[in-house]
Design an enzyme around this catalytic site. Structure first.
Site, short mmCIF file in Angstrom:
data_model
loop_
_atom_site.label_atom_id
_atom_site.label_comp_id
_atom_site.label_asym_id
_atom_site.label_seq_id
_atom_site.Cartn_x
_atom_site.Cartn_y
_atom_site.Cartn_z
N TYR A 147 -0.10 0.17 10.67
CA TYR A 147 -0.47 -0.33 9.34
C TYR A 147 0.65 -0.04 8.35
O TYR A 147 1.05 -0.90 7.55
CB TYR A 147 -1.77 0.33 8.88
CG TYR A 147 -2.23 -0.12 7.51
CD1 TYR A 147 -2.53 -1.45 7.25
CD2 TYR A 147 -2.38 0.81 6.47
CE1 TYR A 147 -2.96 -1.86 5.99
CE2 TYR A 147 -2.81 0.42 5.22
CZ TYR A 147 -3.10 -0.92 4.98
OH TYR A 147 -3.53 -1.31 3.71
N SER B 60 0.84 -1.19 0.00
CA SER B 60 0.00 0.00 0.00
C SER B 60 0.87 1.25 0.00
O SER B 60 2.02 1.21 0.46
CB SER B 60 -0.89 0.01 1.25
OG SER B 60 -1.54 1.25 1.41
#
Length: 314
Positions: free
Chosen positions: A181, A155
């Site tokens: 994350y 990501s």
């Protein structure tokens, strides 16, 4: 830089329009939802035998049934996999029989409240990195048999954080769900950087990618207000364009099936092409320099092996 004929608007089915995967075997983690479904659809349309590896077997079976009907491919199956459970990952790898040509490490969790596994690991790092590392290394012999490709869905959130090797699991520092994350997505990229050194001689390639901004159940741990606040905070509000799940799966299919990537490993892609380095003027796209650091990649691999050794190999 590696470029293709595809771009932001390309869909997964467009990527595989002229691809024949007959006789090839694939595993897609998290293939029962979001871009995972579209990844399975495209691979099955191209003729691959696809296993949907997911925690929710009811959902996985519904997807398998629907995609069998839609694609005419009867070789879509399901298998249970909980990436946060070392026992589950070990069982999946142990039960896999025969060669594996393509492993798509697609599943993940995002911006969860602080949650720890029974081993004491922070959930996002445990799921997004440890789980996929254990799965991939556990399937090494099957991947090596056919010179497979491994695809890690990372990501642009990797831009939020390098890995804190001294406190990866937030035992001393204050927990930040986005930072956590981010470091797990950085780990996805570094995994491929080290694999390029270790596994390319075995014929196995591993590359990472940014699928794009897509509305899926990956955001289930966030309110709409929390998500919009993070978009504003990162400055992505002025540059952010969303993709459909079909478009979001396209870069996965480029990395997984494009012929001229057969011997490419350790790279990071976005919008169907190799990502450029980040620039001072744009910190919401591209690849952070720390995700290309060979020493960090080697350190992560070694630390991950040491962490997983006890629960994976009693």
């Amino acid at each position: 830089m590696i470029t293709t004929e595809y771009g932001f608007d390309t869909t997964a089915l467009e990527v595989v329009a002229d691809v024949d995967l007959t006789g090839r075997r694939a595993v897609v983690t998290g293939g029962a939802s979001g871009i995972g479904v579209e990844t399975v659809r495209a691979l099955a349309t191209a003729g691959a035998e696809v296993t949907i590896a997911a925690r929710d077997q009811d959902a996985a079976q519904r997807v398998a049934t629907a995609l069998t009907r839609a694609t005419g491919n009867k070789a879509i199956s399901t298998a249970h996999l909980d990436l946060a459970s070392p026992a589950s990952v070990k069982a999946f790898a142990r039960n896999w029989d025969g060669p594996l040509h393509l492993l798509v490490n697609n599943a993940g969790v995002m911006a969860t409240p602080l949650t720890r596994t029974p081993e004491g690991w922070e959930l996002q790092f445990a799921t997004n990195h440890y789980g996929h590392f254990a799965l991939t290394t556990g399937l090494f012999n099957s991947l090596r048999a056919e010179g497979a490709r491994v695809v890690n869905v990372s990501s642009s959130a990797h831009l939020m954080s390098d890995i804190d090797f001294e406190d990866t699991h937030y035992t001393r520092r204050e927990y930040d769900r986005w930072q956590a994350y981010g470091q797990s997505k950085t780990a996805n990229i570094l995994f491929g950087v080290e694999a390029a050194t270790r596994w390319l001689p075995e014929g196995i390639t591993m590359n990472a990618l940014m699928p794009g901004s897509i509305a899926t159940n990956l955001q289930r741990h966030l309110t709409a207000e929390q998500l919009q606040a993070k978009i504003r905070e990162t400055g992505a509000a002025t540059t952010r364009r969303t993709k459909t799940p079909e478009q979001g799966a396209a870069t996965t299919l480029v990395v997984a099936t494009t012929p001229h990537l057969a011997n490419v490993s350790g790279k990071y892609f976005e919008d169907c092409n190799e990502a450029l380095p980040t620039t001072p003027d744009n910190q919401t796209r591209g690849q952070a320099p720390y995700t290309q650091d060979q020493e960090s990649a080697a350190r992560l691999w070694k630390q991950t092996e040491e962490t997983l050794w006890t629960p994976l190999h009693p």
